[in-house]
Design an enzyme around this catalytic site. Structure first.
Site, PDB file in Angstrom:
ATOM      1  N   LYS A   1      64.189  63.163  22.216  1.00  0.00           N
ATOM      2  CA  LYS A   1      63.899  61.964  23.012  1.00  0.00           C
ATOM      3  C   LYS A   1      62.391  61.698  23.076  1.00  0.00           C
ATOM      4  O   LYS A   1      61.583  62.625  23.107  1.00  0.00           O
ATOM      5  CB  LYS A   1      64.426  62.151  24.447  1.00  0.00           C
ATOM      6  CG  LYS A   1      65.932  62.369  24.512  1.00  0.00           C
ATOM      7  CD  LYS A   1      66.393  62.748  25.908  1.00  0.00           C
ATOM      8  CE  LYS A   1      65.869  64.069  26.384  1.00  0.00           C
ATOM      9  NZ  LYS A   1      66.471  64.558  27.633  1.00  0.00           N
TER      10      LYS A   1
ATOM     11  N   THR B   1      61.234  57.051  36.736  1.00  0.00           N
ATOM     12  CA  THR B   1      61.988  57.570  35.583  1.00  0.00           C
ATOM     13  C   THR B   1      62.660  58.902  35.917  1.00  0.00           C
ATOM     14  O   THR B   1      63.001  59.668  35.024  1.00  0.00           O
ATOM     15  CB  THR B   1      61.050  57.773  34.373  1.00  0.00           C
ATOM     16  OG1 THR B   1      59.986  58.641  34.783  1.00  0.00           O
ATOM     17  CG2 THR B   1      60.512  56.464  33.841  1.00  0.00           C
TER      18      THR B   1
ATOM     19  N   GLY C   1      65.325  61.418  36.361  1.00  0.00           N
ATOM     20  CA  GLY C   1      66.722  61.528  35.932  1.00  0.00           C
ATOM     21  C   GLY C   1      67.055  60.797  34.637  1.00  0.00           C
ATOM     22  O   GLY C   1      68.227  60.672  34.283  1.00  0.00           O
ATOM     23  N   THR C   2      66.039  60.352  33.902  1.00  0.00           N
ATOM     24  CA  THR C   2      66.322  59.619  32.648  1.00  0.00           C
ATOM     25  C   THR C   2      67.106  60.490  31.653  1.00  0.00           C
ATOM     26  O   THR C   2      68.055  60.029  31.033  1.00  0.00           O
ATOM     27  CB  THR C   2      65.030  59.124  31.963  1.00  0.00           C
ATOM     28  OG1 THR C   2      64.076  60.181  31.969  1.00  0.00           O
ATOM     29  CG2 THR C   2      64.460  57.900  32.633  1.00  0.00           C
ATOM     30  N   GLY C   3      66.682  61.759  31.538  1.00  0.00           N
ATOM     31  CA  GLY C   3      67.330  62.642  30.556  1.00  0.00           C
ATOM     32  C   GLY C   3      68.779  62.924  30.926  1.00  0.00           C
ATOM     33  O   GLY C   3      69.666  62.921  30.058  1.00  0.00           O
ATOM     34  N   CYS C   4      69.042  63.161  32.216  1.00  0.00           N
ATOM     35  CA  CYS C   4      70.415  63.430  32.675  1.00  0.00           C
ATOM     36  C   CYS C   4      71.285  62.217  32.409  1.00  0.00           C
ATOM     37  O   CYS C   4      72.404  62.327  31.880  1.00  0.00           O
ATOM     38  CB  CYS C   4      70.434  63.721  34.181  1.00  0.00           C
ATOM     39  SG  CYS C   4      69.401  65.099  34.667  1.00  0.00           S
TER      40      CYS C   4
HETATM   41  N1  LIG Z   1      59.239  54.488  30.349  1.00  0.00           N
HETATM   42  C1  LIG Z   1      60.336  54.422  29.570  1.00  0.00           C
HETATM   43  N2  LIG Z   1      60.696  53.257  28.990  1.00  0.00           N
HETATM   44  C2  LIG Z   1      61.797  53.178  28.221  1.00  0.00           C
HETATM   45  N3  LIG Z   1      62.603  54.231  27.964  1.00  0.00           N
HETATM   46  C3  LIG Z   1      62.291  55.428  28.499  1.00  0.00           C
HETATM   47  C4  LIG Z   1      61.148  55.595  29.338  1.00  0.00           C
HETATM   48  N4  LIG Z   1      61.094  56.896  29.726  1.00  0.00           N
HETATM   49  C5  LIG Z   1      62.153  57.509  29.178  1.00  0.00           C
HETATM   50  N5  LIG Z   1      62.880  56.644  28.421  1.00  0.00           N
HETATM   51  C6  LIG Z   1      64.110  56.936  27.677  1.00  0.00           C
HETATM   52  O1  LIG Z   1      64.913  57.737  28.541  1.00  0.00           O
HETATM   53  C7  LIG Z   1      65.612  58.731  27.806  1.00  0.00           C
HETATM   54  C8  LIG Z   1      65.230  60.116  28.328  1.00  0.00           C
HETATM   55  O2  LIG Z   1      63.982  60.469  27.776  1.00  0.00           O
HETATM   56  P1  LIG Z   1      62.938  61.507  28.353  1.00  0.00           P
HETATM   57  O3  LIG Z   1      62.247  60.896  29.510  1.00  0.00           O
HETATM   58  O4  LIG Z   1      62.115  61.942  27.197  1.00  0.00           O
HETATM   59  O5  LIG Z   1      63.873  62.677  28.862  1.00  0.00           O
HETATM   60  P2  LIG Z   1      63.733  63.693  30.103  1.00  0.00           P
HETATM   61  O6  LIG Z   1      64.118  62.942  31.336  1.00  0.00           O
HETATM   62  O7  LIG Z   1      64.705  64.764  29.730  1.00  0.00           O
HETATM   63  O8  LIG Z   1      62.313  64.157  30.142  1.00  0.00           O
HETATM   64  C9  LIG Z   1      65.262  58.482  26.336  1.00  0.00           C
HETATM   65  O9  LIG Z   1      66.222  57.630  25.759  1.00  0.00           O
HETATM   66  C10 LIG Z   1      63.904  57.796  26.432  1.00  0.00           C
HETATM   67  O10 LIG Z   1      63.634  57.018  25.284  1.00  0.00           O
HETATM   68  C1  LIG Z   2      69.423  69.280  39.365  1.00  0.00           C
HETATM   69  C2  LIG Z   2      68.535  68.699  38.321  1.00  0.00           C
HETATM   70  N1  LIG Z   2      68.927  68.699  37.042  1.00  0.00           N
HETATM   71  C3  LIG Z   2      68.121  68.178  36.088  1.00  0.00           C
HETATM   72  C4  LIG Z   2      66.890  67.648  36.411  1.00  0.00           C
HETATM   73  C5  LIG Z   2      65.988  67.115  35.357  1.00  0.00           C
HETATM   74  O1  LIG Z   2      66.317  65.820  35.155  1.00  0.00           O
HETATM   75  P1  LIG Z   2      65.655  64.853  34.076  1.00  0.00           P
HETATM   76  O2  LIG Z   2      66.684  63.880  33.699  1.00  0.00           O
HETATM   77  O3  LIG Z   2      65.043  65.653  32.988  1.00  0.00           O
HETATM   78  O4  LIG Z   2      64.598  64.130  34.947  1.00  0.00           O
HETATM   79  P2  LIG Z   2      63.242  64.597  35.585  1.00  0.00           P
HETATM   80  O5  LIG Z   2      63.407  65.743  36.509  1.00  0.00           O
HETATM   81  O6  LIG Z   2      62.391  64.923  34.390  1.00  0.00           O
HETATM   82  O7  LIG Z   2      62.817  63.396  36.317  1.00  0.00           O
HETATM   83  C6  LIG Z   2      66.522  67.642  37.758  1.00  0.00           C
HETATM   84  N2  LIG Z   2      65.347  67.121  38.149  1.00  0.00           N
HETATM   85  N3  LIG Z   2      67.352  68.187  38.692  1.00  0.00           N
END
Ligand SMILES: Nc1ncnc2c1ncn2[C@@H]1O[C@H](COP(=O)(O)OP(=O)(O)O)[C@@H](O)[C@H]1O
Ligand SMILES: Cc1ncc(COP(=O)(O)OP(=O)(O)O)c(N)n1
Length: 279
Positions: free
Chosen positions: A174, A207, A209-212
């Site tokens: 990602k 942003t 929880g985007t990954g979840c």
């Molecule tokens: N600011 C943003 N604008 C558009 N898409 C985003 C943005 N931040 C994250 N994404 C998208 O959200 C999803 C999760 O990405 P990411 O943030 O790298 O994961 P995580 O939450 O695990 O760190 C991916 O599809 C990424 O392209």
């Molecule tokens: C309980 C719990 N699980 C996973 C995460 C991480 O979530 P993620 O979607 O990677 O978002 P951020 O924490 O990076 O905002 C979490 N925070 N809590």
């Protein structure tokens, strides 16, 4: 027939990430959601204030209860926290012959709190990666899994190949952490070809929880019978709508908007705010 998805993950009391994000996403995509809790976190938009893991036995029992009665068409894992939990989760997935397994290799929350013990990384690689259909690391997680530093597109492709070699059938690296980029690009490697899922990067601090949410959307689509490519494509649209229409909740990094994708689809308007204001 209703399709069912199980999330094996931690609870986020603030509701933006973890099982709360997963269950909201399953519901929005029309899939019956179930959960096996690995840990309770005391968490809000400002950070993580406490982590309280479940016992491995409690995690195994929850998965068994779902498996022996209800079943699951697709499964995702999120925060697994320690090696004992990882081992029982892998055991149960094998026992129940679940194949549509999505791993979000959650390691560190945005505020810096550790959601996976460092000594558990090798257990994740050894026990979980060979079981999954798709793994969805962000850039820092891919760096930990490969031991390489990643900034260029060539490095992203190289890292995706290396994670595939560890046993994951499909890797979605990602791009959300690429903060300088104009586009947020997620790279899918299926062992042969690369596919790039690109969308305009939205300038927002909301942003959490985007990954979840992204990995839960893939899981929901797989449960309904989508291919890996189709699942990632819908998940990308889902997360784009969710980030583009923030809810402004809390004083820190707020959650994304899990309603936005469906409202956009159903109302045909371009933004969630527009659809709410027109009601
Ligand atoms: N600011 C943003 N604008 C558009 N898409 C985003 C943005 N931040 C994250 N994404 C998208 O959200 C999803 C999760 O990405 P990411 O943030 O790298 O994961 P995580 O939450 O695990 O760190 C991916 O599809 C990424 O392209
Ligand atoms: C309980 C719990 N699980 C996973 C995460 C991480 O979530 P993620 O979607 O990677 O978002 P951020 O924490 O990076 O905002 C979490 N925070 N809590």
């Amino acid at each position: 027939m209703m399709k069912k998805a199980l999330t094996i993950a931690g609870s986020d009391s603030g509701g933006g990430a973890g099982i709360q994000a997963d269950l909201k996403t399953f519901q929005e995509l029309g899939v019956y959601g179930m959960s096996a809790l690995t840990a309770v976190t005391a968490q809000n938009t400002l950070g993580v204030q406490g982590v309280f893991p479940m016992t491995a036995e409690a995690v195994a029992r929850q998965i068994q209860s779902v498996g022996e009665d209800i079943g699951a068409d697709a499964v995702k894992t999120g925060m697994l926290f320690n090696a004992e939990i990882i081992e029982v989760v892998a055991e149960k997935i094998k026992e129940l012959s679940w194949e549509k397994v999505v791993i979000d290799p959650v390691m560190i929350a945005k505020g810096g709190a550790s959601l996976l013990q460092q000594q558990a990384v090798s257990a994740l690689k050894k026990h979980m990666l060979p079981l999954c259909l798709i793994i969805t690391p962000n850039i820092p997680e891919a760096e930990v899994l490969t031991g390489m530093s990643i900034s260029t597109m060539d490095e992203k492709k190289d890292a995706a190949k290396r994670i595939h070699e560890l046993g994951a059938k499909n890797v979605v690296l990602k791009g959300g952490h690429d903060e300088e980029a104009a586009q947020s690009v997620d790279v899918l490697f299926d062992g042969r070809d690369f596919t790039f899922f690109s969308s305009p990067r939205i300038n927002t601090k909301h942003t959490h929880g985007t990954g979840c949410t992204f990995s839960a959307a893939i899981t929901a689509q797989l449960a309904k019978g989508a291919s890996v490519q189709e699942g990632v494509s819908v998940a990308k649209e889902f997360i784009q709508a969710a980030v583009a229409n923030p809810l402004d909740i809390g004083n820190g990094h707020g959650p994304t908007n899990h309603w936005a994708y469906k409202m956009k689809k159903e109302s045909g308007v371009s933004s969630w705010r527009e659809s709410v204001l027109n009601k």
